[in-house]
Design a protein around this motif. Structure first.
Motif, PDB file in Angstrom:
ATOM      1  N   UNK A   1      28.683  13.687  22.604  1.00 53.53           N
ATOM      2  CA  UNK A   1      27.320  13.797  23.104  1.00 53.53           C
ATOM      3  C   UNK A   1      26.990  15.203  23.582  1.00 53.53           C
ATOM      4  N   UNK A   2      27.942  16.037  23.766  1.00 52.64           N
ATOM      5  CA  UNK A   2      27.669  17.365  24.312  1.00 52.64           C
ATOM      6  C   UNK A   2      27.972  18.477  23.302  1.00 52.64           C
ATOM      7  N   UNK A   3      28.171  19.668  23.724  1.00 51.08           N
ATOM      8  CA  UNK A   3      27.772  20.899  23.052  1.00 51.08           C
ATOM      9  C   UNK A   3      28.109  20.983  21.595  1.00 51.08           C
ATOM     10  N   UNK A   4      27.179  20.719  20.745  1.00 54.86           N
ATOM     11  CA  UNK A   4      27.320  20.987  19.319  1.00 54.86           C
ATOM     12  C   UNK A   4      28.609  20.530  18.701  1.00 54.86           C
ATOM     13  N   UNK A   5      29.162  19.453  19.206  1.00 59.57           N
ATOM     14  CA  UNK A   5      30.449  19.000  18.692  1.00 59.57           C
ATOM     15  C   UNK A   5      30.401  17.515  18.424  1.00 59.57           C
ATOM     16  N   UNK A   6      31.291  17.090  17.557  1.00 57.64           N
ATOM     17  CA  UNK A   6      31.278  15.692  17.149  1.00 57.64           C
ATOM     18  C   UNK A   6      32.704  15.291  16.808  1.00 57.64           C
TER      19      UNK A   6
ATOM     20  N   UNK B   1      28.832   7.203  16.057  1.00 54.12           N
ATOM     21  CA  UNK B   1      28.808   8.487  15.365  1.00 54.12           C
ATOM     22  C   UNK B   1      30.221   8.893  14.966  1.00 54.12           C
ATOM     23  N   UNK B   2      31.158   8.665  15.875  1.00 50.10           N
ATOM     24  CA  UNK B   2      32.551   8.974  15.554  1.00 50.10           C
ATOM     25  C   UNK B   2      33.020   8.160  14.360  1.00 50.10           C
ATOM     26  N   UNK B   3      32.697   6.852  14.380  1.00 50.12           N
ATOM     27  CA  UNK B   3      33.160   5.989  13.290  1.00 50.12           C
ATOM     28  C   UNK B   3      32.540   6.426  11.967  1.00 50.12           C
ATOM     29  N   UNK B   4      31.258   6.775  12.006  1.00 44.47           N
ATOM     30  CA  UNK B   4      30.600   7.173  10.762  1.00 44.47           C
ATOM     31  C   UNK B   4      31.208   8.465  10.242  1.00 44.47           C
TER      32      UNK B   4
ATOM     33  N   UNK C   1      19.099  18.972   7.953  1.00 46.00           N
ATOM     34  CA  UNK C   1      20.475  19.443   7.896  1.00 46.00           C
ATOM     35  C   UNK C   1      21.124  19.109   6.547  1.00 46.00           C
ATOM     36  N   UNK C   2      22.129  19.879   6.163  1.00 46.67           N
ATOM     37  CA  UNK C   2      22.633  19.754   4.790  1.00 46.67           C
ATOM     38  C   UNK C   2      23.634  18.630   4.541  1.00 46.67           C
ATOM     39  N   UNK C   3      24.428  18.232   5.528  1.00 45.77           N
ATOM     40  CA  UNK C   3      25.441  17.226   5.213  1.00 45.77           C
ATOM     41  C   UNK C   3      25.551  16.201   6.319  1.00 45.77           C
ATOM     42  N   UNK C   4      26.416  15.231   6.113  1.00 45.72           N
ATOM     43  CA  UNK C   4      26.489  14.084   7.006  1.00 45.72           C
ATOM     44  C   UNK C   4      26.797  14.494   8.438  1.00 45.72           C
ATOM     45  N   UNK C   5      27.736  15.420   8.592  1.00 45.00           N
ATOM     46  CA  UNK C   5      28.227  15.731   9.948  1.00 45.00           C
ATOM     47  C   UNK C   5      27.144  16.398  10.767  1.00 45.00           C
ATOM     48  N   UNK C   6      26.468  17.353  10.160  1.00 48.55           N
ATOM     49  CA  UNK C   6      25.416  18.031  10.920  1.00 48.55           C
ATOM     50  C   UNK C   6      24.265  17.075  11.214  1.00 48.55           C
ATOM     51  N   UNK C   7      23.990  16.178  10.258  1.00 49.89           N
ATOM     52  CA  UNK C   7      22.951  15.179  10.530  1.00 49.89           C
ATOM     53  C   UNK C   7      23.356  14.289  11.682  1.00 49.89           C
ATOM     54  N   UNK C   8      24.618  13.967  11.738  1.00 51.01           N
ATOM     55  CA  UNK C   8      25.085  13.154  12.861  1.00 51.01           C
ATOM     56  C   UNK C   8      24.898  13.881  14.169  1.00 51.01           C
ATOM     57  N   UNK C   9      25.092  15.204  14.151  1.00 49.53           N
ATOM     58  CA  UNK C   9      24.822  15.979  15.368  1.00 49.53           C
ATOM     59  C   UNK C   9      23.411  15.732  15.839  1.00 49.53           C
ATOM     60  N   UNK C  10      22.482  15.900  14.903  1.00 50.56           N
ATOM     61  CA  UNK C  10      21.080  15.745  15.294  1.00 50.56           C
ATOM     62  C   UNK C  10      20.822  14.329  15.767  1.00 50.56           C
ATOM     63  N   UNK C  11      21.318  13.362  14.996  1.00 52.46           N
ATOM     64  CA  UNK C  11      21.091  11.962  15.331  1.00 52.46           C
ATOM     65  C   UNK C  11      21.637  11.631  16.707  1.00 52.46           C
ATOM     66  N   UNK C  12      22.928  11.886  16.886  1.00 49.85           N
ATOM     67  CA  UNK C  12      23.571  11.428  18.109  1.00 49.85           C
ATOM     68  C   UNK C  12      22.994  12.108  19.329  1.00 49.85           C
ATOM     69  N   UNK C  13      22.997  13.419  19.283  1.00 53.88           N
ATOM     70  CA  UNK C  13      22.624  14.122  20.514  1.00 53.88           C
ATOM     71  C   UNK C  13      21.137  14.000  20.786  1.00 53.88           C
ATOM     72  N   UNK C  14      20.336  14.405  19.804  1.00 56.54           N
ATOM     73  CA  UNK C  14      18.917  14.516  20.103  1.00 56.54           C
ATOM     74  C   UNK C  14      18.289  13.148  20.320  1.00 56.54           C
TER      75      UNK C  14
END
Lengths: 84, 156, 524, 95, 118, 119, 84, 176, 113
Positions: free
Chosen positions: H123-128, F91-94, F28-41
């Motif tokens: 933790x859920x749908x594509x959001x942070x 993840x929120x804090x980061x 992923x290209x930036x911090x936020x999208x990486x956090x998506x992958x990190x947190x959820x997956x």
């Protein structure tokens, strides 16, 4: 073969992979993300390895870990946000 | 400065959990991995959680340095007196006179694996508690002092 | 005399200063009188216990104390052939060091009651001082290698914090950081060596380790990792750089005790070389004997030559501390170099060691005295710069007398104790190698020269206007200096009782490795 | 530049020496273990603690633990000393 | 060969970590970085102690529900515990020293923190 | 047998998502999208690997009635719950720290927080 | 035996990498993050060497508090190493 | 006083949960553990009374809410999470993203509700969750895939983020 | 304890008491010589110190700073000090490096023999 050691080995490999981001990460925030995910993987592999060693008492370590690495990450995040 | 409401609320919820878990680690030091140091560190982490989530000025009202100093001194005194108490029972310093006397913490234990019984090990749980209190006070006070260092610097 | 206290003396020796230190922050809140009384009481009790313990050792032989066993004297578990618990093994050598530490602790605490009275955070200061005392005492009485490491850490941490006590100017903190950094690296090397020994022999007790040692390649490395950091901690050239920095910036009373602390490291070095390795060094004994000798010669010469151009009085004295440490290393190193040669050992080796060990106690006393006088001058004049000082002999006569006693003693001028120990070293080393002895004498002359300079700059000359307000120091400082000065004079006028009753047993204890082992393992 | 080369040489010597030694120690099979075997066999019965490490830390080597707590106490005092509030006029010349 | 390497790898790691820590202490100029090197060194020593006490297929020396009695050596673990706490105490104290030095000197560069010399 | 299949399935799902999470961090290209992958997956994957352990422990508990397996399962559950909550908060804090630091979301179509901070 | 050694090898490799990162990063915050990851991996190494007591201590003290102390110290000094 | 009781009960429960399997009282606990649990509850209740209940008042005593929370975590939340993960998995593989930060009206009144909502969103749908408006409890949410049309709207309703269930309403029933 | 033979040095004896006696005797001799001096010395006359025939400097001006003492010695040893003093750099890393250097040296010597 026992699934547990296998799982833990794969997770260790994933940790190494996540370390690539820590090496490359253009900003500190990216490195922090990598740390966070290594964190999660470590806790998961600790739980798995507790089953591998057939010792219940080992799971405590995982709980301590989940609690404490959080504090470290929060400190780093707070500093990163310029709020410390 | 304080962090966002989400982090603060999580810290508030996890603070008692940290304390409980630290006390669990301390109390079960002779049965499961852990003991005074580890449990004290976990409890101190609870304090660190509060310190990081809330503003430093808000927390120092509750986590006072003096109180932490007293905690630390109490813990060390507990340890030292538990060690010295062996002298009264014809044992040397640090003698574990409490084990197997039939009183507190003194169930007999047979050799071999067992599910664990909290009521064993004589002096060890007391020493664990003493060290736990000491480590809690000590680590918290280190954090408080270091934070006070950077906060004093901020003022002109 | 098998009373309760007598039986538990070694434990009380550590527990008393620790107790004093742990309660000091709380007592300190009750006011300065309570704090001073508590500090005095703690020092007095510690000194009394230390002296009693030494007396007991000299009268009844090696004292063993086992922590946590069924009885204090039960060394081995009944069904095993090795000690499993932490053990204090106080032989004559340890007793000697305990006496030094106790005496100077008493003098220094009394001195600091008024010397440091102007500062803030004094309860912390006294707690730290007691921790330092406990660390030094623990280092010299313990018979367990890991326990030695712990006390080493306690003494270095407490020492570093005390060095950094005057934080208003960053210099003290800088010196404290250097000291802490070097001590920690050294302590880590020691810990690694302990790990190496433990991995091979599965023992931590020094006597057990000594009986099991086989001098493999790992043991050699462990020896290096143990000996070099301890040599660093006692301030031997070329690892002496921390010494002047630290001794200069610390409060004077702390400096005086840091000297004792570095002597305790010296004790650790000797203990490891003689007791832990001892005869095993035979086939390479020359290496390690000469290691000590070379370090000693370098320390003596470089220390004293670096001292001459110094402008800061405490820095000058610190370099002299390095130089005097060289004498001890030289004396004991000669003993180690002839350890395998019974004839030479009896002829001059033991005398050299006696000189070295006697120099330890003399050095602790007169160097402590000198630092205290420097502190007294600093207390009244607020500067340590020799270029600014002058003419104090008119206003501070007693300080001048104490300074003269210390300076003459350190220079090895006859009626004082420095001469007695130096004479032993000169004569015995001359038989080993005349060259070394001549260097030692030259160094002694240079020492005298540099102290003449200090004396001239500080006390001689017409009274100066900026120090017109200077007057004699308060009574506690005077008493603290007097205790040490009294010892210097007594040991100078009657050295033979000290040699017979304190030093020679210590030399025998150091050489007698089998006896040390047999005290625990019973000749098994 | 000279300095860096010299320091690198020192580090390389240490590296070589320690590496040479690392080959000497076996992993997974301690050379000698009589003391630990004694602890494992008798520790539980002598102290009553299931956790042998705790029984060593607090009983067999309890005195070390006192020292360790003391080290922590020392560090706390040291940190407190660094950030203490100074009195008025508590100035020293250090030159 | 491979298995030899795998079996010696813990010790090699210890040596490499020691060297890394020492290199940080010798070559780096920032005091904080030097202290990080020191912490690295401490960790290496801790790892060394633990590795020497490991037994193949041994279990942790805890009798609570232990699956077997073939246990790793407990003493080194006790020593390491002590060493860890000592390590954090040392680090905390020295870091606060560094902070005070920064306050007084305005720098944490080791090359510039040398009012004491000669 | 059925237990084995369940455990292997859980492990397979868990490892799959863990791998995806780590790959996402790398891709992923930036911090936020990486956090998506990190947190959820990674959290999801870790929950599933832990679920395997919990299944194993529960099965053994019902087979042997040994209290230690109940403890194992309970502690694993606690660890997972703690992990999930802390991960989300961290993840929120980061993310917030990164935003305060001034890292713009890459390819973003809108940034309301930026507008909120600089009205 | 061999899977276990493999797992251990992966973790030791990670230890070396993170250790090197701690030394290599000029940004002290990044070095602190790498140090946290190092502590993490060290803890799991202790864990698989059957030393759960030490693992908990390293987790609690190494990963949580040491990181916090380092971050506070970096905040109290400056973030970047100076150039030579 | 109430805060003390609430914290003490919570900590006692957690301690008992941690020590389950130690004995045979109530099938799980031994008597010493119960005793220690009481002591721990009192101590922690005293130490943490000012913090734990700041987020949530006496509602924590209501067991129905606990059951609802467990049900929520196992049911809707888990399914949403699975869906989100599959979504993220697709995006990791294909690399098609369209990120953006939007404002979401939470509608939560208590801190605890906000926390649960924020964590659910994270933790859920594509959001942070990136930020939070401290006064209105509105959340700023980073979406990995902003649907067309959303980027121009001032703010969204929280329920629009969840696809399968109306999670905010359930959270409200648990936490308020 | 024989006061004439107190400290046994292995090859001889040394008695500080005798030395003290000698000191006292020397002191007595000095006092005797002093007492034979002029009794008619008057206060205020010849008090001024004789400094190479120059006038006495102002009060306090006669102070000689410590740096000037042994100036000749230091000047003659300049090459020695020029090498020795710069080694004391004051940089902590150098201190550590010296420690490690000695350790490495001893390691070589120890493993070679």
């Amino acid at each position: 073969m026992s699934p547990w050691i296998f799982t833990a080995s794969i997770m260790a490999a994933l940790m190494l992979l996540a370390m690539v981001r820590m090496v490359k990460g253009p900003t500190s925030a990216d490195r922090l993300v990598a740390l966070d995910s290594i964190n999660t993987l470590v806790v998961a592999s600790m739980i798995v390895l507790a089953a591998a060693f057939r010792q219940v008492v080992f799971v405590d370590v995982a709980i301590v870990y989940a609690l404490l690495s959080y504090v470290g990450a929060l400190f780093i995040a707070k500093y990163l946000g310029g709020e410390l | 400065m304080k962090m966002t409401k989400i982090v603060r609320t999580t810290a508030d919820v996890f603070y008692p959990f940290c304390l409980v878990f630290g006390l669990y680690v301390v109390m079960h030091g002779h049965l499961t991995p852990g003991g005074g140091f580890q449990g004290g560190a976990v409890m101190a982490t609870g304090a660190a959680l509060l310190l990081v989530a809330h503003a430093y000025e808000d927390i120092t009202g509750r986590l006072r340095k003096t109180a932490m100093k007293i905690l630390e001194a109490i813990g060390l005194m507990m340890f030292l007196f538990a060690g010295l108490s062996g002298l009264l029972f014809e044992r040397p310093f640090m003698g574990n006179w409490m084990a197997f006397t039939g009183k507190w913490f003194s169930h007999p234990v047979a050799h071999g694996p067992n599910p664990g019984d909290l009521n064993t090990a004589g002096l060890l749980p007391l020493l664990n508690i003493g060290v736990g209190i000491e480590v809690l006070g000590g680590l918290t006070i280190i954090l408080l002092y270091m934070l006070s260092g950077i906060h004093a610097e901020k003022k002109p | 005399m098998d009373t309760f206290v007598m039986r538990h003396l070694p434990a009380l020796l550590i527990a008393t200063p620790l107790f004093a230190a742990f309660l000091m922050p709380l007592v300190g809140t009750a006011g300065r009188t309570a704090r001073n009384a508590w500090a005095f009481l703690g020092a007095l009790l510690t000194a009394a216990i230390g002296l009693t313990l030494a007396w007991k050792v000299w009268t009844t032989g090696t004292v063993l104390y086992v922590f946590g066993a069924a009885t204090p004297q039960q060394t081995l578990p009944p069904d095993a052939a090795f000690p499993i618990r932490i053990m204090f093994q106080v032989d004559a050598m340890s007793a000697l060091m305990a006496v030094i530490a106790s005496l100077s602790a008493l003098g220094i605490t009394i001195y600091s009651l008024s010397a440091e009275s102007k500062q803030s955070g004094l309860e912390t200061f006294y707690a730290m001082l007691f921790l330092l005392i406990a660390g030094v005492l623990g280092m010299v009485v313990t018979g367990d290698l890991f326990n030695f490491f712990i006390f080493l850490e306690i003494s270095s941490l407490a020492g570093a914090a005390l060095v950094a006590y005057r934080i208003d100017d960053g210099v003290a903190v800088e010196a404290g950081l250097k000291y802490a950094l070097l001590s920690t690296v050294g302590a880590l090397a020691v810990l690694t060596a302990i790990g190496m020994l433990f991995a091979q022999y599965n023992a931590l007790n020094m006597a057990t380790l000594a009986s099991r040692l086989q001098f493999t390649a790992l043991d050699k490395v462990a020896l290096v990792l143990l000996a070099v950091p301890l040599a660093m901690k006692c301030g031997a050239v070329p690892m002496h750089f921390w010494t002047p920095d630290t001794y200069t910036t610390a409060p004077s009373s702390v400096t005086a005790f840091l000297v004792v602390s570095s002597q305790a490291s010296l004790y650790g070095l000797f203990r490891i070389l003689y007791t832990l390795y001892g005869d095993l060094l035979q086939f390479s004994w020359a290496t390690f004997g000469w290691f000590l000798i070379v370090l000693g010669i370098l320390s003596m010469f470089i220390g004293v030559t670096m001292a001459i151009p110094q402008k800061d009085v405490k820095r000058l004295m610190a370099y002299h501390a390095v130089s005097q440490t060289g004498y001890m290393l030289l004396g004991v190193g000669v003993g180690l170099a002839v350890l395998g040669n019974a004839d030479a050992l009896a002829k001059y080796g033991k005398t050299a060691m006696a000189g070295g060990l006697f120099h330890i106690i003399n050095h602790a006393m007169y160097k402590g005295l000198l630092f205290l006088t420097a502190g007294a001058v600093f207390y009244r004049c607020g500067t340590r710069n020799l270029n600014k000082l002058g003419g104090l002999g008119h206003t501070m006569p007693w300080t001048m007398v104490f300074f003269m006693i210390g300076a003459l003693a350190i220079a090895g001028v006859p009626p004082f104790n420095g001469f007695a120990s130096k004479l032993l070293i000169y004569e015995s080393v001359f038989r080993f190698s005349p060259f070394l002895s001549i260097i030692a004498m030259i160094v002694s002359i240079l020492t005298l020269a540099s102290f003449v300079k200090v004396f001239h700059s500080m006390f001689m000359g017409p009274p100066r206007a900026e120090f017109a307000a200077a007057r004699e120091v308060p009574a506690p400082m005077f008493i603290g200096m007097a205790i040490l000065a009294l010892f210097v004079v007594v040991a100078g006028l009657a050295p033979q009782p000290f040699i017979e009753h304190m030093i020679n047993p210590a030399v025998d204890a150091l050489v007698d490795r089998a006896g040390y082992i047999a005290a625990i393992l019973g000749g098994r | 530049m000279m300095k860096i080369a010299l320091y690198s040489a020192i580090l390389l010597v240490l590296f070589g020496g320690l590496m040479y030694l690392a080959a000497d120690l076996p992993f997974g099979a301690p050379l000698q273990s009589d003391m630990d075997d004694y602890f494992i066999k008798n520790g539980q019965e002598q102290t009553g603690a299931n956790n042998i490490v705790t029984s060593i830390v607090f009983d067999f080597r309890g005195f070390d633990t006192l020292g360790e707590a003391t080290v922590l106490f020392t560090a706390v005092l040291g940190v407190g000393m660094m950030f203490r509030k100074m009195k008025e006029g508590e100035e020293y010349e250090n030159d | 060969m491979m298995s030899y390497l795998l079996l010696k790898l813990p010790y090699f790691t210890v040596v490499v970590l020691t060297l890394l820590g020492l290199a940080a202490m010798v070559f780096k100029k920032n005091l904080i970085k030097i202290l990080m090197g020191l912490s690295l060194l401490e960790s290496a020593v801790n790892l060394f102690l633990i590795v020497t006490g490991y037994r193949t297929d041994g279990v942790a020396p805890i009798y609570t529900n232990a699956p077997s009695l073939h246990m790793t050596l407990p003493t080194v673990q006790a020593l390491t515990l002590t060493s860890i706490v000592i390590g954090v105490a040392t680090s905390a104290m020295m870091l606060s020293f560094a902070m005070v030095i920064y306050k007084k000197y305005g720098t944490v560069n080791a090359e510039k923190v040398k009012k004491l010399k000669g | 047998m059925i237990l084995n299949i369940l455990i292997w399935t859980a492990i397979g799902i868990g490892l799959f998502f863990n791998t995806l999470g780590v790959v996402g961090i790398l891709r992923f290209p930036d911090v936020y999208t990486r956090l998506h992958a990190d947190t959820k997956a990674t959290t999801f994957g870790s929950i599933f690997t832990s679920l395997a352990v919990i299944l194993y422990a529960a099965a053994h508990y019902f087979k042997t009635q040994d209290g230690q397996y109940a403890t194992l399962a309970l502690h694993a559950i606690i660890a997972v719950v703690v992990l999930a909550i802390t991960n989300a908060t961290a993840a929120h804090a980061i993310a917030r720290a990164a935003h305060r630091r001034g890292h713009k979301p890459v390819q973003a179509v809108c940034d309301r927080l930026e507008e909120h901070n600089q009205p | 035996m061999t899977p276990f050694l493999l797992l251990q090898a992966l973790i030791l490799l990670g230890l070396i990498i993170t250790g090197a990162l701690v030394v290599a990063f000029k940004d002290l915050l990044a070095a602190a993050i790498a140090f946290a990851a190092f502590s993490l991996l060290l803890a799991i190494e202790f864990y698989i060497l059957q030393a759960p007591d030490v693992a908990i201590a390293e987790a609690g003290i190494g990963a949580g508090l040491t990181t916090a102390i380092f971050i506070i110290a970096i905040r109290g000094t400056k973030r970047f190493e100076e150039k030579e | 006083m109430l805060s003390f009781v609430v914290t003490a009960l919570f900590s006692g429960a957690v301690y008992l949960l941690l020590t389950a399997g130690s004995g045979s009282i109530l099938r799980f606990w031994s008597s010493q553990e119960l005793l220690i649990a009481a002591i721990v509850a009192v101590v922690v209740g005293f130490a943490a009374r000012g913090y734990f209940t700041r987020a949530r008042q006496s509602a924590v005593l209501n067991p129905v809410r606990w059951l609802r929370a467990i049900g929520y975590a196992l049911g809707p939340f888990f399914l949403e999470m699975a869906k989100a993960n599959i979504d993220v998995a697709c995006r990791v593989i294909t690399g098609r993203i369209r990120p953006g930060i939007v404002r979401v009206k939470s509608g939560m009144k208590t801190d605890f509700g906000t926390l649960m909502l924020a964590n659910s969103i994270t933790l859920t749908p594509g959001t942070l969750t990136v930020g939070i408006d401290e006064e209105t409890n509105d959340l700023y949410v980073h979406m990995i895939n902003v649907s067309a049309g959303i980027e121009s709207r001032e703010s969204l309703e929280a329920s629009e983020l969840f696809g399968l269930f109306d999670c905010p309403a359930r959270i409200r029933r648990i936490a308020e | 304890m024989d006061p004439t033979q107190t400290l046994a040095t292995g090859s001889g004896y040394w008695s500080p008491l005798l030395w003290l006696l000698a000191l006292v005797v020397g002191l007595a001799v000095a006092l005797v010589i002093r007492s034979r001096g002029r009794k008619d010395f008057r206060e205020g006359e010849g008090r001024a110190p004789f400094i190479s025939g120059n006038k006495e400097p102002e009060q306090g001006g006669g102070h000689i700073p410590a740096s000037n003492i042994y100036w000749g010695f230091l000047e003659s040893m300049k090459s020695y000090y020029g090498r020795l003093v710069p080694v004391h750099t004051g940089v902590p890393t150098d201190y550590v490096a010296w420690l490690l250097g000695i350790m490495a040296l001893m390691l070589i010597i120890g493993l070679a023999t």
